[in-house]
Design an enzyme around this catalytic site. Structure first.
Site, PDB file in Angstrom:
ATOM      1  CB  CYS A 103     -10.931  37.593  -8.901  1.00 34.42           C
ATOM      2  SG  CYS A 103     -12.049  36.220  -9.190  1.00 34.42           S
ATOM      3  CB  CYS A 117     -18.836  25.298  -7.764  1.00 32.77           C
ATOM      4  SG  CYS A 117     -18.904  27.062  -7.463  1.00 32.77           S
ATOM      5  CB  CYS A 334     -15.872  29.283  -6.260  1.00 32.12           C
ATOM      6  SG  CYS A 334     -16.968  30.103  -7.295  1.00 32.12           S
TER       7      CYS A 334
HETATM    8  S1  SF4 Z   1     -19.851  29.962  -9.864  1.00 30.88           S
HETATM    9 FE1  SF4 Z   1     -18.931  29.035 -11.702  1.00 30.88          FE
HETATM   10  S2  SF4 Z   1     -18.168  27.031 -11.024  1.00 30.88           S
HETATM   11 FE2  SF4 Z   1     -19.611  27.768  -9.467  1.00 30.88          FE
HETATM   12  S3  SF4 Z   1     -21.633  26.844  -9.987  1.00 30.88           S
HETATM   13 FE3  SF4 Z   1     -21.500  28.882 -10.971  1.00 30.88          FE
HETATM   14  S4  SF4 Z   1     -20.700  28.499 -13.031  1.00 30.88           S
HETATM   15 FE4  SF4 Z   1     -20.259  26.656 -11.800  1.00 30.88          FE
END
Ligand code: SF4
Length: 343
Positions: A103, A117, A334
């Site tokens: 990933c 996120c 994330c």
């Molecule tokens: S990494 Fe993905 S989930 Fe996180 S802010 Fe950026 S687009 Fe949104």
């Protein structure tokens, strides 16, 4: 200076021709970099010494520095990697029954500011080059080579929005697909997007049959706008039209990611709205009970709620999986590891 890791086989051949070398030297260099995982021209022993010297003057080979490997349960390893300009990026290695998945991040930070996120918290720093994205996979490959394995699947689902860094992200996939390198099939690659409609339409024309994964996370515009600012630019209707177009053009099923957040998007009513929305899409839904992050109050739903949501989709004949929460025990939500490093 040219980054040799940033070049496709045909570009390396042209580069060699521009140096008045036979074009096959480009194939030799590509194979050294992507099959033998070499990061210096000195090690390319089948190149003439004079060519190696010349290459050292005009080119380099990106290599990310592995700062740490954070091992979790169930075969998950989170890599913290450092770029040449001392930025930290993350990649994750996951071992499934069908092989090893890498990933990868496509940007340092992210502009999209999805409210749940961690990557959005630190803001956007810069785009990664194709060579840097590829090297995330090569650092993982270097480790798994030790036990005779290969990276067999790529998901662009780490930090960043791949379609906001379009050319380098797609070029990285083409490099990872090249037979004289890792040779990973496009069908084993996934591009994840928060919903950049023009990027989805452009990807549909690339003639690379990658899986498109759309981070949906809400069944209505009003809920989605509170979670994902991008929805103010591209509504759910526009997104669904783009997903349908992608499916028609590529013949590939689209997957929809849905982070379940307690009391925000996890009610039975939301599940019914989602079923209605996706009835015509013949897509697959991945339900992801939210990984909590320090800066936000969002909570993970109860198991009863998760099961009820999933059951409503199943009863509506929408294929659904509740994703194993591989990352939770290795700080793999994330952007979490990167922020810890940057503090
Ligand atoms: S990494 Fe993905 S989930 Fe996180 S802010 Fe950026 S687009 Fe949104």
């Amino acid at each position: 200076m040219e980054d040799a890791k940033n070049l496709l086989p045909n570009e390396l051949r042209s580069f060699m021709v521009s140096l008045e070398q036979p074009s096959y030297r480009g194939d030799q260099i590509f194979s050294w970099i992507h099959k033998h995982l070499v990061c210096s021209f000195d090690e390319m022993t089948n190149l003439p010494l004079t060519l190696r010297q010349r290459l050292k003057e005009i080119a380099y080979i990106t290599r990310l520095n592995v700062r740490s490997r954070n091992e979790g349960k169930k075969g998950t390893v989170k890599y913290l990697l450092e770029t040449y300009d001392k930025n930290a990026i993350e990649a994750v290695r996951m071992e499934y029954q069908y092989g090893i998945t890498a990933c990868l991040s496509t940007q340092i930070g992210c502009k999209m500011a999805c409210s749940f996120c961690a990557s959005g918290v630190g803001g956007f720093v810069r785009n990664l080059s194709a060579g840097e994205i590829v090297d995330e996979a090569l650092r993982i490959q270097e480790d798994v080579t030790a036990f005779g394995a290969n990276v067999g699947n790529i998901v662009l689902m780490g930090t960043g929005e791949p379609l906001d860094n379009y050319e380098p992200s797609i070029k990285a996939l083409r490099i990872l697909n090249a037979k004289s390198g890792l040779g990973i099939s496009f069908r084993r690659m996934t591009v994840s997007t928060c919903g950049l409609v023009p990027g989805i339409l452009r990807l549909a024309e690339e003639e690379i049959p990658v899986t498109l994964s759309i981070s949906l996370h809400a069944p209505t515009d009003d809920v989605r706008e509170t979670l994902m600012p991008i929805n103010r630019r591209y509504s759910i209707v526009q997104l669904m039209d783009a997903a349908a177009y992608y499916r028609e053009r590529t013949g590939r099923r689209v997957t929809f990611e849905y982070a379940l957040i307690r009391d925000i998007n996890d009610s039975d009513r939301h599940a019914c709205q989602l079923a209605d929305l996706l009835r015509e899409q013949s897509g697959h839904v991945n339900l992801i009970p939210l990984n909590p992050i320090d800066e936000k109050d969002y909570m993970r739903p109860t198991t009863i709620r998760i099961n009820s949501f999933s059951k409503i989709l199943q009863e509506a004949s929408i294929p659904v999986t509740v994703r194993r929460n591989l990352g939770l025990d290795v700080n793999a939500a994330c952007g979490q590891l990167r922020r810890r490093y940057c503090r």
